[in-house]
Scaffold this motif. Structure first.
Motif, short mmCIF file in Angstrom:
data_model
loop_
_atom_site.label_atom_id
_atom_site.label_comp_id
_atom_site.label_asym_id
_atom_site.label_seq_id
_atom_site.Cartn_x
_atom_site.Cartn_y
_atom_site.Cartn_z
N LEU A 26 37.37 37.09 48.61
CA LEU A 26 37.21 38.29 48.68
C LEU A 26 37.36 39.39 48.94
N GLU A 27 38.64 39.61 49.63
CA GLU A 27 38.76 41.22 50.61
C GLU A 27 39.46 41.82 48.95
N GLN A 28 40.35 41.09 48.29
CA GLN A 28 41.25 41.65 47.94
C GLN A 28 40.65 41.66 45.87
N VAL A 29 39.53 40.47 45.98
CA VAL A 29 39.34 40.27 44.44
C VAL A 29 37.45 41.14 44.44
N ILE A 30 36.47 40.05 44.87
CA ILE A 30 35.48 40.15 45.25
C ILE A 30 35.01 42.08 44.92
N ALA A 31 35.27 42.02 46.80
CA ALA A 31 35.06 43.56 46.99
C ALA A 31 35.51 44.98 46.16
N LYS A 32 36.42 44.29 44.89
CA LYS A 32 37.32 45.46 44.06
C LYS A 32 36.43 45.67 43.56
N ALA A 33 35.13 44.56 42.68
CA ALA A 33 34.33 44.86 41.61
C ALA A 33 33.53 45.66 41.07
N LYS A 34 33.16 46.20 39.94
CA LYS A 34 32.26 46.60 40.14
C LYS A 34 30.96 46.60 40.12
N GLY A 35 30.40 47.56 41.20
CA GLY A 35 28.48 47.33 41.49
C GLY A 35 28.79 46.20 43.06
N ASN A 36 30.22 45.53 43.21
CA ASN A 36 29.72 44.92 44.64
C ASN A 36 29.14 45.55 46.05
#
Length: 100
Positions: A26-36
């Motif tokens: 979540l910290e390294q991938v999802i949090a950096k996603a566009k619109g998160n």
């Protein structure tokens, strides 16, 4: 804003490993996603192998197109997928009402 609810069942006895993996993903991938717009990880008390993750997106497209169709989704699944006992259940919600 869109709420993505992810209901995950993991393999028994893997809670500590999954706790670290899901937080890292979540910290390294999802949090950096566009619109998160953020996330919350919930661990079930009665069923220790069950987790419910709330992920907030600016739009539905940010999740189902921008994220799910990107290499980041493969990276995310590589981190958390090995722990799954069954495929996660994913649903999307819009907010109807909110208390102060």
């Amino acid at each position: 804003m869109i709420l993505e609810l992810v209901d995950i069942r993991i393999q028994p006895g893997k809670q500590a490993e999954f706790d670290a993996a899901v937080q890292r993903g979540l910290e390294q991938v999802i949090a950096k996603a566009k619109g998160n717009k953020g996330y919350v990880i919930n661990k079930c008390i009665e069923t220790p192998e069950r987790y419910v993750i709330q992920i907030y997106w600016e739009t539905l497209e940010n999740h189902i197109v921008d994220f799910r169709e990107s290499p980041a989704f493969t990276e995310w699944r590589g981190i958390v997928g090995p722990f799954f006992a069954a495929p996660p259940v994913v649903e999307h919600f819009t907010q109807l009402a909110k208390s102060a």
